[in-house]
Every structure is written in C-alpha cells, then in structure tokens.
Design a protein around this motif. Structure first.
Motif, PDB file in Angstrom:
ATOM      1  N   VAL A 119      -4.103   6.277  -0.811  1.00  0.00           N
ATOM      2  CA  VAL A 119      -3.361   5.024  -0.637  1.00  0.00           C
ATOM      3  C   VAL A 119      -3.966   3.962  -1.564  1.00  0.00           C
ATOM      4  O   VAL A 119      -5.188   3.765  -1.586  1.00  0.00           O
ATOM      5  CB  VAL A 119      -3.397   4.572   0.835  1.00  0.00           C
ATOM      6  N   HIS A 120      -3.099   3.272  -2.304  1.00  0.00           N
ATOM      7  CA  HIS A 120      -3.574   2.284  -3.277  1.00  0.00           C
ATOM      8  C   HIS A 120      -2.481   1.246  -3.507  1.00  0.00           C
ATOM      9  O   HIS A 120      -1.364   1.369  -3.009  1.00  0.00           O
ATOM     10  CB  HIS A 120      -3.951   2.967  -4.599  1.00  0.00           C
ATOM     11  N   ARG A 121      -2.805   0.237  -4.304  1.00  0.00           N
ATOM     12  CA  ARG A 121      -1.811  -0.762  -4.690  1.00  0.00           C
ATOM     13  C   ARG A 121      -2.280  -1.499  -5.939  1.00  0.00           C
ATOM     14  O   ARG A 121      -3.479  -1.588  -6.218  1.00  0.00           O
ATOM     15  CB  ARG A 121      -1.566  -1.766  -3.557  1.00  0.00           C
TER      16      ARG A 121
ATOM     17  N   PRO B 298     -11.126  -1.878   1.151  1.00  0.00           N
ATOM     18  CA  PRO B 298     -10.612  -1.405  -0.137  1.00  0.00           C
ATOM     19  C   PRO B 298     -11.714  -1.373  -1.192  1.00  0.00           C
ATOM     20  O   PRO B 298     -12.685  -2.128  -1.136  1.00  0.00           O
ATOM     21  CB  PRO B 298      -9.548  -2.439  -0.510  1.00  0.00           C
TER      22      PRO B 298
ATOM     23  N   TRP C 245       0.846  -1.191   0.000  1.00  0.00           N
ATOM     24  CA  TRP C 245       0.000   0.000   0.000  1.00  0.00           C
ATOM     25  C   TRP C 245       0.885   1.247   0.000  1.00  0.00           C
ATOM     26  O   TRP C 245       1.865   1.325   0.758  1.00  0.00           O
ATOM     27  CB  TRP C 245      -0.900   0.017   1.234  1.00  0.00           C
TER      28      TRP C 245
ATOM     29  N   LEU D 174      -7.832   2.694  -0.972  1.00  0.00           N
ATOM     30  CA  LEU D 174      -8.403   2.882   0.353  1.00  0.00           C
ATOM     31  C   LEU D 174      -9.128   4.225   0.369  1.00  0.00           C
ATOM     32  O   LEU D 174      -8.490   5.280   0.447  1.00  0.00           O
ATOM     33  CB  LEU D 174      -7.316   2.851   1.428  1.00  0.00           C
TER      34      LEU D 174
ATOM     35  N   SER E 158      -8.382   7.889   2.268  1.00  0.00           N
ATOM     36  CA  SER E 158      -7.009   7.913   2.786  1.00  0.00           C
ATOM     37  C   SER E 158      -6.221   9.135   2.331  1.00  0.00           C
ATOM     38  O   SER E 158      -5.117   9.384   2.822  1.00  0.00           O
ATOM     39  CB  SER E 158      -6.268   6.637   2.366  1.00  0.00           C
TER      40      SER E 158
END
Length: 275
Positions: free
Chosen positions: A226-228, A208, A151, A188, A191
């Motif tokens: 926030v991410h992935r 998520p 993340w 998220l 965030s």
C-alpha cells in the motif's frame, strides 16, 4: 476503542547504499527486507548521468505528446471529477496522469543499463526468479497542484486466502531530486502481507515510510504494498519513471483499458469506466 499500532521499521532499515560490487550476502539482505516489509530503497547512484539524461529527454517528449492528445480530446485532467483510462494513459486523481505510451516500451527504456542494472537484476533474480520479465514501463506525471493520491496497491493479492511470494514488483527510477513540496511517495511497510493488510483495513495503523530519492537511486516495492503519491504543491511538473517487473505468466489487466488514446477522436467517449 483505540486502534492498534503495528510495528514499523525505520527508514534506515529499508535503505541500502548499493553498489555494483555487492556480493550475494548483501543482495540477500535487501531481498529479505523486501519480503518482510514490502519496500526497499537502493540509495546510491545506480544510473549514470548519461543514462538519466537520455531517459529524461524521452520522458519529456512522450509526456508532452500524451498531454497534448488529452487536450485535443478535451479531457480536463487538472480538474477531473471522475477517473479516466485509455490503453496509453490513465488518471485516478486530479492532476496526476499515468502514462504508458508505446515509446516507453522501447529504447532507451529497454536498454540493459536500465533493465539489467546489476544490483537491480541481482535483487529481482532473488525476489521473482531469474526468468522475470519487464511487464510494462510507465511515467506518473504529477502536475503542479496535483492532489494527493489515496492509499492503494498496484495490484491485489492473488489466490487468497494464501500468502504467496511476490508475483510482481514496481520499481521507481528516481531521475531528479525530489522535495516534500513536490510530493514524495510514501509506503505502508508490511502491507503486502495479507494478514497485516487485513489488520489495516480493520483500523490498525502503521507509520508510513518515505525516502529522500536522489537522482540515480531506485525504489523497489511489492505490487501489493500500500502506497501513495503526495500532493505536488510546487510549480513544477514531477515525472516519475517506473517499471513493473513480474513473473512471466503475470498480466496486469486492471490499471489500463483497451481503448487507444492515440486513435481517439474529439467528442468521443472520454471517460472510460472506474478503477
């Protein structure tokens, strides 16, 4: 002690069936969702088939050239233990290469049908101001077997401890049909807000959000969200075109280094610092 769970919007709250006939009220709703939750998905086919084909053709060429140069330098991007960074390419986890080649900073990527797509431009005018610019364009090349990212934010909060409006956003241009097996990105929500980000750092949880991106759809998120990217468990390369739009004064100095990959020679410095 149980961690707190933050309220999360539903996927449908953040997905908009956008069209070029959208009026100001509809754009405002999407902008408000982006301000509040940090990500929105414009789910209609906003890029036509001809544009998508041109972009894919050029992406394949540029990424093939970049990977070939990494191979010549002996950079083991599939099994790397450390991140590497050049001016034109970087990698922060195994099997995933972030390409920012000079050819991505010109046509067809700079064509108005992409950078000034009417719905996207209307949204960015509201979020960043009418003087926003394209800071840079890149492609995240997720190779077969690429591991999931941790993340992360694309950029940190500026001028803390104050919560400021977005200074930059990342835009994913979805050019192919993506499946869970290929590693759909997830976010998220909320965030990008400093207070909520601090709560997450302290152990709070939020569900998520992920979208089912169709070719021609666009995902827009705050640079601080926030991410992935998830693992690519398929046998296919997954390229993801992105553009960073920003206020005119903003410069990203964190994600790439000054050393040129294109001018690098074998047996030189191949791993260049941490991120």
């Amino acid at each position: 002690m149980a961690s707190s769970v933050l309220l999360s919007p539903s996927n449908s709250d953040l997905s908009f069936a956008a069209s070029d006939s959208w009026d100001t009220d509809e754009l405002q709703l999407a902008a408000e969702a982006l301000f509040r939750h940090g990500v929105v998905h414009l789910s209609s086919n906003l890029l036509d088939t001809t544009t998508i084909t041109k972009l894919r053709t050029n992406i394949d060429r540029v990424c093939d050239e970049t990977i070939a140069q990494l191979d010549r330098l002996g950079v083991d991007y599939c099994n790397q233990q450390e991140p590497f960074s050049y001016k034109e390419a970087a990698s922060r986890c195994r099997g995933r290469v972030d390409v920012r080649h000079p050819d991505l900073q010109q046509a067809p990527f700079t064509n108005s049908s992409v950078t000034h797509q009417p719905v996207l431009k209307g949204l960015l005018d509201l979020v960043l101001g009418e003087d926003h610019v394209v800071a840079f364009t890149g492609v995240v090349q997720s190779l077969p077997g690429a591991e999931a990212q941790g993340w992360h934010m694309d950029g940190d909060h500026l001028f803390q401890p104050w919560q400021l409006p977005p200074h930059a956003v990342t835009v994913f241009f979805n050019l192919t049909e993506l499946s869970d097996e290929q590693g759909i990105p997830e976010f998220l929500p909320g965030s990008q807000l400093l207070e909520q980000y601090q709560q997450l750092q302290a152990g709070a949880e939020v569900a998520p959000i992920r979208f089912a991106p169709a070719p021609g759809s666009i995902t827009v998120f705050d640079y601080r969200t926030v991410h992935r990217g998830n693992a690519n468990l398929s046998g296919r390369v997954r390229p993801l075109l992105y553009m960073v739009f920003a206020k005119p004064w903003f410069k990203d100095t964190a994600n790439f280094t000054a050393e040129s990959l294109l001018g690098a020679k074998p047996n030189g410095n191949q791993l260049n610092g941490d991120f």
